[in-house]
Design a protein around this motif. Structure first.
Motif, PDB file in Angstrom:
ATOM      1  N   ASP A 286      57.776  31.127  18.947  1.00 48.00           N
ATOM      2  CA  ASP A 286      58.813  30.166  18.578  1.00 48.00           C
ATOM      3  C   ASP A 286      59.141  30.236  17.084  1.00 48.00           C
ATOM      4  O   ASP A 286      60.259  30.531  16.693  1.00 48.00           O
ATOM      5  CB  ASP A 286      58.431  28.750  19.004  1.00 48.00           C
ATOM      6  CG  ASP A 286      56.989  28.377  18.676  1.00 48.00           C
ATOM      7  OD1 ASP A 286      56.304  29.146  17.961  1.00 48.00           O
ATOM      8  OD2 ASP A 286      56.545  27.304  19.121  1.00 48.00           O
ATOM      9  N   TYR A 287      58.174  30.003  16.214  1.00 50.18           N
ATOM     10  CA  TYR A 287      58.414  30.097  14.771  1.00 50.18           C
ATOM     11  C   TYR A 287      57.088  30.400  14.093  1.00 50.18           C
ATOM     12  O   TYR A 287      56.023  30.248  14.691  1.00 50.18           O
ATOM     13  CB  TYR A 287      59.036  28.810  14.219  1.00 50.18           C
ATOM     14  CG  TYR A 287      58.195  27.568  14.406  1.00 50.18           C
ATOM     15  CD1 TYR A 287      57.352  27.117  13.400  1.00 50.18           C
ATOM     16  CD2 TYR A 287      58.254  26.835  15.591  1.00 50.18           C
ATOM     17  CE1 TYR A 287      56.577  25.982  13.576  1.00 50.18           C
ATOM     18  CE2 TYR A 287      57.489  25.697  15.769  1.00 50.18           C
ATOM     19  CZ  TYR A 287      56.651  25.265  14.760  1.00 50.18           C
ATOM     20  OH  TYR A 287      55.887  24.144  14.932  1.00 50.18           O
TER      21      TYR A 287
ATOM     22  N   ARG B  38      56.158  33.556  13.022  1.00 45.51           N
ATOM     23  CA  ARG B  38      55.816  34.675  13.895  1.00 45.51           C
ATOM     24  C   ARG B  38      55.003  35.783  13.223  1.00 45.51           C
ATOM     25  O   ARG B  38      54.866  36.869  13.785  1.00 45.51           O
ATOM     26  CB  ARG B  38      57.101  35.278  14.474  1.00 45.51           C
ATOM     27  CG  ARG B  38      57.936  34.296  15.287  1.00 45.51           C
ATOM     28  CD  ARG B  38      59.169  34.965  15.862  1.00 45.51           C
ATOM     29  NE  ARG B  38      59.997  34.044  16.617  1.00 45.51           N
ATOM     30  CZ  ARG B  38      60.996  33.332  16.120  1.00 45.51           C
ATOM     31  NH1 ARG B  38      61.282  33.449  14.813  1.00 45.51           N
ATOM     32  NH2 ARG B  38      61.698  32.516  16.871  1.00 45.51           N
TER      33      ARG B  38
ATOM     34  N   SER C  21      60.940  29.400  10.074  1.00 43.42           N
ATOM     35  CA  SER C  21      61.663  29.386  11.343  1.00 43.42           C
ATOM     36  C   SER C  21      62.617  30.560  11.520  1.00 43.42           C
ATOM     37  O   SER C  21      63.003  30.883  12.644  1.00 43.42           O
ATOM     38  CB  SER C  21      62.470  28.085  11.461  1.00 43.42           C
ATOM     39  OG  SER C  21      63.498  28.052  10.486  1.00 43.42           O
ATOM     40  N   GLY C  22      63.023  31.170  10.387  1.00 48.35           N
ATOM     41  CA  GLY C  22      64.017  32.221  10.464  1.00 48.35           C
ATOM     42  C   GLY C  22      65.417  31.692  10.683  1.00 48.35           C
ATOM     43  O   GLY C  22      66.328  32.454  11.023  1.00 48.35           O
ATOM     44  N   GLN C  23      65.612  30.382  10.468  1.00 49.50           N
ATOM     45  CA  GLN C  23      66.907  29.761  10.665  1.00 49.50           C
ATOM     46  C   GLN C  23      67.224  28.866   9.470  1.00 49.50           C
ATOM     47  O   GLN C  23      66.316  28.405   8.763  1.00 49.50           O
ATOM     48  CB  GLN C  23      66.920  28.925  11.949  1.00 49.50           C
ATOM     49  CG  GLN C  23      66.667  29.736  13.208  1.00 49.50           C
ATOM     50  CD  GLN C  23      66.644  28.856  14.437  1.00 49.50           C
ATOM     51  OE1 GLN C  23      66.723  27.632  14.351  1.00 49.50           O
ATOM     52  NE2 GLN C  23      66.526  29.481  15.602  1.00 49.50           N
TER      53      GLN C  23
ATOM     54  N   ARG D 161      60.692  26.212   4.978  1.00 50.94           N
ATOM     55  CA  ARG D 161      60.903  26.039   6.409  1.00 50.94           C
ATOM     56  C   ARG D 161      61.934  27.021   6.960  1.00 50.94           C
ATOM     57  O   ARG D 161      61.859  27.401   8.129  1.00 50.94           O
ATOM     58  CB  ARG D 161      61.304  24.595   6.714  1.00 50.94           C
ATOM     59  CG  ARG D 161      60.163  23.576   6.503  1.00 50.94           C
ATOM     60  CD  ARG D 161      58.873  24.053   7.174  1.00 50.94           C
ATOM     61  NE  ARG D 161      57.822  23.044   7.185  1.00 50.94           N
ATOM     62  CZ  ARG D 161      56.782  23.024   6.367  1.00 50.94           C
ATOM     63  NH1 ARG D 161      56.666  23.969   5.420  1.00 50.94           N
ATOM     64  NH2 ARG D 161      55.859  22.093   6.465  1.00 50.94           N
ATOM     65  N   GLU D 162      62.851  27.453   6.135  1.00 53.67           N
ATOM     66  CA  GLU D 162      63.760  28.505   6.568  1.00 53.67           C
ATOM     67  C   GLU D 162      63.010  29.815   6.780  1.00 53.67           C
ATOM     68  O   GLU D 162      63.260  30.542   7.756  1.00 53.67           O
ATOM     69  CB  GLU D 162      64.872  28.687   5.541  1.00 53.67           C
ATOM     70  CG  GLU D 162      65.889  27.556   5.544  1.00 53.67           C
ATOM     71  CD  GLU D 162      66.961  27.702   4.486  1.00 53.67           C
ATOM     72  OE1 GLU D 162      68.005  27.044   4.616  1.00 53.67           O
ATOM     73  OE2 GLU D 162      66.748  28.478   3.523  1.00 53.67           O
TER      74      GLU D 162
ATOM     75  N   ARG E   5      50.697  28.138   9.983  1.00 56.62           N
ATOM     76  CA  ARG E   5      51.029  26.796  10.449  1.00 56.62           C
ATOM     77  C   ARG E   5      49.808  25.871  10.407  1.00 56.62           C
ATOM     78  O   ARG E   5      48.662  26.320  10.410  1.00 56.62           O
ATOM     79  CB  ARG E   5      51.611  26.864  11.864  1.00 56.62           C
ATOM     80  CG  ARG E   5      53.015  27.396  11.890  1.00 56.62           C
ATOM     81  CD  ARG E   5      53.455  28.013  13.210  1.00 56.62           C
ATOM     82  NE  ARG E   5      53.240  27.181  14.371  1.00 56.62           N
ATOM     83  CZ  ARG E   5      53.625  27.530  15.608  1.00 56.62           C
ATOM     84  NH1 ARG E   5      54.241  28.697  15.814  1.00 56.62           N
ATOM     85  NH2 ARG E   5      53.407  26.735  16.621  1.00 56.62           N
TER      86      ARG E   5
END
Length: 303
Positions: A258-259, A261, A129-131, A125-126, A51
């Motif tokens: 959070d993201y 990780r 974030s894992g989302q 970004r997916e 990050r």
């Protein structure tokens, strides 16, 4: 020793740090990192943390804007980031601005941009974030999130209602940088979203005052220069809190909760109520110490 800020110009959290550097009138060098992976030169320093921003001073590597501004104040106490002498609350404010306020800004920006968002950026970004990164869902949420964004900005306007120049009074501080960057993010990258700020008393004039602070004395350095600086440097001496004594000198892993990780692995060599310090060796950067904040990070022994 030169302050190196690993950043990119469109990074909102980097803008927070850049304004703090301006408040302190510091000289520093921008080390521009890619917006998306891969980031091999950054990972040579951090071990895994991808990050932005990351601050580097010699062989000491500071992750997360929350810890970066704390270290800037420790090393360079004047001019202070806390003119109202409220450092605890001022730093805790990031738990608002970096989360619900920032999430509203992200939704308005990327919901507004829609299909114009680069597919490579969405994929990155997916992975971060894992989302799913779903601009269509964000677009559907824009009316609600614009209202949320306006409600957040209204808190800033309310703080200014007594005519003060900055959020803490007559002098700028961390609270200004922390609140400013979300407005800057929206105005810079999806100007129509800034309609959420219209008509809020005092907000535009305050924004212009913070913008005028600037970024201090900014220079540039290459990513190769940064790796070389780490190899040539010696990390600061550190000590471990008594409450962390059981992990002192042991191999540990630290990761954001959070993201982003990916765990940073190394030896615990320092800690405080606000951070952990992890020593690691890298084939290119040599011996470095990576510092992470306690808030929003977890530390565990490597079995």
């Amino acid at each position: 020793m030169t302050i190196l800020l690993h950043q990119y110009d469109s990074s909102p959290f980097s803008e927070k740090v850049r304004i703090c550097l301006g408040i302190k009138q510091l000289s520093w060098a921008a080390v521009d990192q890619p917006v998306i992976m891969p980031k091999p030169d950054l990972l040579a320093l951090t071990g895994a943390y991808r990050r932005i921003p990351v601050m580097q001073i010699g062989a000491d590597i500071y992750c997360d804007s929350v810890l970066i501004v704390r270290e800037l104040e420790r090393r360079f106490p004047e001019p202070t980031l806390f003119p109202a002498r409220t450092p605890g609350i001022d730093q805790a404010l990031a738990q608002w601005t970096d989360r619900s306020f920032f999430q509203a800004a992200v939704a308005v920006i990327f919901g507004g941009l829609g299909d114009a968002v680069d597919p490579a950026f969405k994929k990155d970004r997916e992975q971060l974030s894992g989302q799913p990164f779903d601009p269509a869902a964000m677009r559907a949420a824009v009316p609600h999130m614009s209202g949320q964004l306006r409600a957040h900005a209204a808190c800033i306007s309310e703080q200014l209602s007594d005519g003060r120049q900055f959020l803490s009074g007559d002098r700028p501080g961390l609270v200004d940088a922390t609140c400013y960057y979300n407005l800057w993010f929206v105005r810079s990258f999806h100007a129509p979203g800034a309609a959420a700020f219209e008509g809020l008393p005092g907000l535009d004039a305050w924004y212009d005052r913070v913008h005028a602070i600037g970024h201090g004395d900014r220079g540039t350095a290459s990513r190769e220069d940064a790796v070389d600086a780490a190899r040539a440097g010696t990390p600061l001496e550190a000590s471990v809190l008594a409450e962390d004594a059981a992990l002192a000198g042991r191999e540990v892993a630290a990761a954001a909760t959070d993201y982003g990780r990916d765990p940073i692995r190394g030896t615990l060599v320092g800690s405080s109520l606000h951070h952990w310090s992890i020593a690691r060796e890298d084939p290119r950067a040599g011996g470095v110490v990576v510092h992470v904040p306690r808030l929003t990070f977890a530390l565990s022994p490597v079995q």
